[in-house]
Design a protein around this motif. Structure first.
Motif, PDB file in Angstrom:
ATOM      1  N   LYS A   1     -37.864  97.481  65.836  1.00 39.71           N
ATOM      2  CA  LYS A   1     -38.637  97.160  65.413  1.00 39.71           C
ATOM      3  C   LYS A   1     -39.945  96.511  66.307  1.00 39.71           C
ATOM      4  O   LYS A   1     -41.682  96.240  65.875  1.00 39.71           O
ATOM      5  CB  LYS A   1     -38.311  95.880  64.709  1.00 39.71           C
ATOM      6  N   THR A   2     -39.653  96.352  67.748  1.00 41.50           N
ATOM      7  CA  THR A   2     -40.729  95.184  68.650  1.00 41.50           C
ATOM      8  C   THR A   2     -41.898  96.638  68.840  1.00 41.50           C
ATOM      9  O   THR A   2     -42.704  95.937  68.668  1.00 41.50           O
ATOM     10  CB  THR A   2     -39.883  94.450  70.227  1.00 41.50           C
ATOM     11  N   PHE A   3     -41.528  97.652  69.208  1.00 42.31           N
ATOM     12  CA  PHE A   3     -42.678  98.517  70.036  1.00 42.31           C
ATOM     13  C   PHE A   3     -42.985  98.766  68.657  1.00 42.31           C
ATOM     14  O   PHE A   3     -44.571  98.686  68.596  1.00 42.31           O
ATOM     15  CB  PHE A   3     -41.658  99.669  70.260  1.00 42.31           C
ATOM     16  N   LYS A   4     -42.323  98.742  66.949  1.00 38.91           N
ATOM     17  CA  LYS A   4     -43.313  99.062  66.045  1.00 38.91           C
ATOM     18  C   LYS A   4     -44.327  98.200  65.859  1.00 38.91           C
ATOM     19  O   LYS A   4     -45.638  98.260  65.246  1.00 38.91           O
ATOM     20  CB  LYS A   4     -42.181  99.643  65.342  1.00 38.91           C
ATOM     21  N   SER A  27     -41.783 106.998  73.497  1.00 38.87           N
ATOM     22  CA  SER A  27     -41.530 106.495  72.218  1.00 38.87           C
ATOM     23  C   SER A  27     -40.617 105.555  72.106  1.00 38.87           C
ATOM     24  O   SER A  27     -39.630 105.713  73.094  1.00 38.87           O
ATOM     25  CB  SER A  27     -41.564 107.019  70.818  1.00 38.87           C
ATOM     26  N   LEU A  55     -57.782  99.664  67.073  1.00 38.95           N
ATOM     27  CA  LEU A  55     -57.811  99.726  68.135  1.00 38.95           C
ATOM     28  C   LEU A  55     -56.972 101.037  68.619  1.00 38.95           C
ATOM     29  O   LEU A  55     -56.252 101.651  67.521  1.00 38.95           O
ATOM     30  CB  LEU A  55     -57.304  98.973  69.323  1.00 38.95           C
ATOM     31  N   LYS A  56     -57.001 101.904  70.121  1.00 36.05           N
ATOM     32  CA  LYS A  56     -56.261 102.648  70.248  1.00 36.05           C
ATOM     33  C   LYS A  56     -55.855 102.367  71.692  1.00 36.05           C
ATOM     34  O   LYS A  56     -55.628 101.964  72.045  1.00 36.05           O
ATOM     35  CB  LYS A  56     -57.622 104.482  70.414  1.00 36.05           C
ATOM     36  N   VAL A  57     -54.028 103.501  71.886  1.00 29.81           N
ATOM     37  CA  VAL A  57     -53.723 102.645  73.067  1.00 29.81           C
ATOM     38  C   VAL A  57     -53.991 103.965  73.722  1.00 29.81           C
ATOM     39  O   VAL A  57     -54.545 104.762  73.732  1.00 29.81           O
ATOM     40  CB  VAL A  57     -51.891 103.023  72.575  1.00 29.81           C
ATOM     41  N   MET A  68     -50.449 101.010  77.288  1.00 28.46           N
ATOM     42  CA  MET A  68     -48.971 101.695  77.564  1.00 28.46           C
ATOM     43  C   MET A  68     -48.957 103.487  77.561  1.00 28.46           C
ATOM     44  O   MET A  68     -50.115 104.310  77.220  1.00 28.46           O
ATOM     45  CB  MET A  68     -48.741 102.012  75.992  1.00 28.46           C
ATOM     46  N   LEU A 111     -46.505 106.843  63.728  1.00 24.40           N
ATOM     47  CA  LEU A 111     -47.648 105.788  64.322  1.00 24.40           C
ATOM     48  C   LEU A 111     -48.244 106.548  65.435  1.00 24.40           C
ATOM     49  O   LEU A 111     -49.643 105.635  65.394  1.00 24.40           O
ATOM     50  CB  LEU A 111     -46.602 104.729  63.993  1.00 24.40           C
ATOM     51  N   MET A 112     -47.913 106.792  66.531  1.00 23.11           N
ATOM     52  CA  MET A 112     -48.456 106.412  67.701  1.00 23.11           C
ATOM     53  C   MET A 112     -49.260 107.523  67.544  1.00 23.11           C
ATOM     54  O   MET A 112     -50.049 107.259  68.623  1.00 23.11           O
ATOM     55  CB  MET A 112     -47.352 107.774  68.970  1.00 23.11           C
ATOM     56  N   LEU A 128     -47.268  98.580  67.657  1.00 19.17           N
ATOM     57  CA  LEU A 128     -48.420 100.039  67.331  1.00 19.17           C
ATOM     58  C   LEU A 128     -49.055  99.382  65.909  1.00 19.17           C
ATOM     59  O   LEU A 128     -50.275  99.838  65.546  1.00 19.17           O
ATOM     60  CB  LEU A 128     -47.603 101.053  66.572  1.00 19.17           C
ATOM     61  N   LEU A 129     -48.422  98.668  64.662  1.00 21.96           N
ATOM     62  CA  LEU A 129     -49.142  97.953  63.784  1.00 21.96           C
ATOM     63  C   LEU A 129     -50.320  97.182  63.983  1.00 21.96           C
ATOM     64  O   LEU A 129     -51.313  97.006  63.241  1.00 21.96           O
ATOM     65  CB  LEU A 129     -47.805  97.550  62.726  1.00 21.96           C
ATOM     66  N   SER A 150     -55.810 110.698  75.875  1.00 27.49           N
ATOM     67  CA  SER A 150     -54.286 109.995  76.897  1.00 27.49           C
ATOM     68  C   SER A 150     -53.980 111.480  77.061  1.00 27.49           C
ATOM     69  O   SER A 150     -52.212 111.454  78.002  1.00 27.49           O
ATOM     70  CB  SER A 150     -53.828 108.895  76.732  1.00 27.49           C
ATOM     71  N   ILE A 167     -41.895 106.479  64.122  1.00 24.56           N
ATOM     72  CA  ILE A 167     -42.217 105.863  65.322  1.00 24.56           C
ATOM     73  C   ILE A 167     -43.264 106.956  65.604  1.00 24.56           C
ATOM     74  O   ILE A 167     -44.510 106.118  66.079  1.00 24.56           O
ATOM     75  CB  ILE A 167     -41.554 104.802  65.968  1.00 24.56           C
ATOM     76  N   GLU A 168     -42.920 107.632  66.000  1.00 26.85           N
ATOM     77  CA  GLU A 168     -43.685 108.990  66.428  1.00 26.85           C
ATOM     78  C   GLU A 168     -45.006 109.201  65.930  1.00 26.85           C
ATOM     79  O   GLU A 168     -46.078 110.032  66.043  1.00 26.85           O
ATOM     80  CB  GLU A 168     -42.783 110.377  67.134  1.00 26.85           C
ATOM     81  N   GLU A 221     -30.895  94.729  69.607  1.00 24.84           N
ATOM     82  CA  GLU A 221     -32.591  94.457  68.548  1.00 24.84           C
ATOM     83  C   GLU A 221     -31.872  93.941  66.765  1.00 24.84           C
ATOM     84  O   GLU A 221     -31.739  94.984  66.567  1.00 24.84           O
ATOM     85  CB  GLU A 221     -33.769  94.800  68.640  1.00 24.84           C
ATOM     86  N   VAL A 236     -52.044 106.116  66.558  1.00 27.41           N
ATOM     87  CA  VAL A 236     -52.595 104.705  67.166  1.00 27.41           C
ATOM     88  C   VAL A 236     -53.521 104.885  68.824  1.00 27.41           C
ATOM     89  O   VAL A 236     -54.060 104.495  69.562  1.00 27.41           O
ATOM     90  CB  VAL A 236     -51.944 103.725  67.358  1.00 27.41           C
ATOM     91  N   TRP A 237     -52.771 106.978  69.322  1.00 28.50           N
ATOM     92  CA  TRP A 237     -52.873 106.691  70.363  1.00 28.50           C
ATOM     93  C   TRP A 237     -53.994 107.726  70.560  1.00 28.50           C
ATOM     94  O   TRP A 237     -54.595 108.238  70.039  1.00 28.50           O
ATOM     95  CB  TRP A 237     -51.642 107.903  70.985  1.00 28.50           C
ATOM     96  N   SER A 238     -54.870 107.388  72.055  1.00 28.72           N
ATOM     97  CA  SER A 238     -56.000 107.935  72.559  1.00 28.72           C
ATOM     98  C   SER A 238     -56.232 109.023  72.359  1.00 28.72           C
ATOM     99  O   SER A 238     -55.155 109.697  73.350  1.00 28.72           O
ATOM    100  CB  SER A 238     -56.829 106.798  72.800  1.00 28.72           C
ATOM    101  N   VAL A 292     -51.350  97.192  67.179  1.00 29.25           N
ATOM    102  CA  VAL A 292     -52.802  98.026  67.550  1.00 29.25           C
ATOM    103  C   VAL A 292     -53.818  98.550  66.118  1.00 29.25           C
ATOM    104  O   VAL A 292     -54.890  98.824  65.783  1.00 29.25           O
ATOM    105  CB  VAL A 292     -52.409  99.183  68.516  1.00 29.25           C
ATOM    106  N   LYS A 293     -53.417  99.361  65.172  1.00 27.88           N
ATOM    107  CA  LYS A 293     -53.583  99.756  64.599  1.00 27.88           C
ATOM    108  C   LYS A 293     -53.936  98.806  63.347  1.00 27.88           C
ATOM    109  O   LYS A 293     -55.271  99.021  63.115  1.00 27.88           O
ATOM    110  CB  LYS A 293     -52.534 100.143  63.406  1.00 27.88           C
TER     111      LYS A 293
END
Lengths: 74, 291
Positions: free
Chosen positions: B124-127, B120, B138-140, B116, A64-65, B130-131, A73, A61-62, A16, A68-70, B133-134
């Motif tokens: 950027k696609t994954f980020k 991790s 929402l929550k994952v 999901m 951010l995870m 997540l953004l 889980s 990223i972690e 990417e 947003v992660w419930s 969702v935020k």
């Protein structure tokens, strides 16, 4: 220029690029220890692992995870 | 002579009207939705996956959203089905060819739950997912192995994988979904490979049996092991794959395994979008293009 390894598909690595575009390259062009998610520094057509940028991105990223992660889980 | 000319013109007019009338009738029939039919749409997104599961007014689920540049196509396709709300979004695993346009889908529609695997990825696609969702508040959630997320009125939706916390390859984190409607069932495997297939075999055994198998990892030999195929023993196989893709998917060994068992194969590179419809008893198949 930087790129991130999205995945490996057989003999190919799928990158990417910074602009979000996807590009296939021969896996043999990468250092043998390269893994999915590694950030690469591309200089004069050579691919170098950028461990600093990989670590920085991973932490970002972690974080951010976690946001947003419930919580049910875990 | 003049009269002859006039009758030819009349005939042309009549034919035009008859043709137009016929066309309208056909498209009306196609559009007429059986409210009790479950439809599984394998949307043609080239080399990637995007599967829409819809039981009108009752249940809507989108499993994966193709590549980064498939957003417009997927959104249009879902809107064309008259869908405004997606009850369940599943990003099987964080590779770009599966979650590419998930951010756009989340931004566009009213969304219920997002599932999901908790792993991790540095892209950027994954980020972006997540953004999205935020930003939507929402929550994952990550599926628990064997979790049944819907079980009402003949429709049951269950997650059969992942069954472990850590894997070497991102593909094996793939959320595998089994959709059962009446007597018919569909196994949708993301990119789950042999490692995950083996775990599913141990855990679910005969519970893997399904009429339709969406092959793991675009028909690569990394998936669809003979043991797994034997347990699922499908009548139909669907392969979501791009025409002349760089990776040689689907692999000829996999196609050979399916052919040997006489399994009917549908491929998005040859058939375009494939829609399977079930009334709970029988499955009918619509393809965008004949082979």
């Amino acid at each position: 220029m930087k790129a991130t390894i999205d995945r490996f598909e057989g003999k190919f690595a799928v990158l990417e690029l910074e602009n979000g575009q996807i590009q296939n390259i021969a896996r043999s062009l990468l250092p043998p220890c390269a893994r999915e998610g590694d950030v690469l520094d591309i200089v004069d057509g050579f691919f170098h692992l950028d461990s600093c940028e990989t670590k920085k991105t991973k932490e970002e990223i972690e974080k951010l995870m976690e946001e947003v992660w419930s919580s049910d889980s875990d | 002579m003049k009269l002859k000319k006039l009758s030819i013109i009349c005939l042309i007019f009549i034919l035009t009207f008859v043709t137009a009338a016929c066309t309208i009738t056909t498209s009306d029939t196609e559009k007429k939705q059986d409210p009790d039919a479950l439809k599984i749409h394998f949307i043609d997104v080239g080399q990637g996956d995007s599967i829409l599961v819809n039981l009108p007014q009752k249940f809507t689920m989108l499993i994966d959203a193709g590549n980064n540049n498939d957003g417009e196509k997927i959104v249009r396709y879902i809107k064309d089905q008259g869908i405004k709300r997606i009850d369940y979004i599943v990003g099987t695993h964080p590779h770009e060819d599966h979650i590419g346009a998930l951010d756009v889908v989340i931004q566009t529609f009213d969304i219920g739950k997002v599932y999901m695997p908790k792993v991790s990825h540095n892209t950027k696609t994954f980020k972006d997912v997540l953004l999205a969702v935020k930003e939507k508040g929402l929550k994952v959630s990550s599926p628990k192995p064997g979790e049944i997320i819907f079980d009402k009125e003949d429709l049951k939706v269950q997650f059969l994988a992942p069954n472990a916390e850590k894997y070497e390859e991102l593909n094996n984190y793939s959320i595998v979904t089994k959709v059962t409607y009446g007597e018919t069932s569909f196994l949708l495997t993301g990119d789950a490979e042999d490692v995950s297939e083996k775990e599913m075999l141990e855990k679910f055994g005969t519970g893997l049996k399904a009429n339709v198998l969406k092959l793991g990892h675009h028909g690569s030999t990394s998936s669809t092991t003979p043991e797994f195929l034997k347990a699922v023993s499908p009548e139909y196989a669907v392969i979501s794959v791009g025409k002349d893709n760089t990776y040689g998917h689907p692999h000829k060994e996999t196609i050979g395994r399916l052919n040997k068992k006489g399994i009917k194969i549908y491929r998005t590179d040859k058939n375009g979008t494939v829609v399977m419809s079930s009334d709970g008893q029988e499955i009918s198949v619509w393809v965008e293009k004949e082979n």
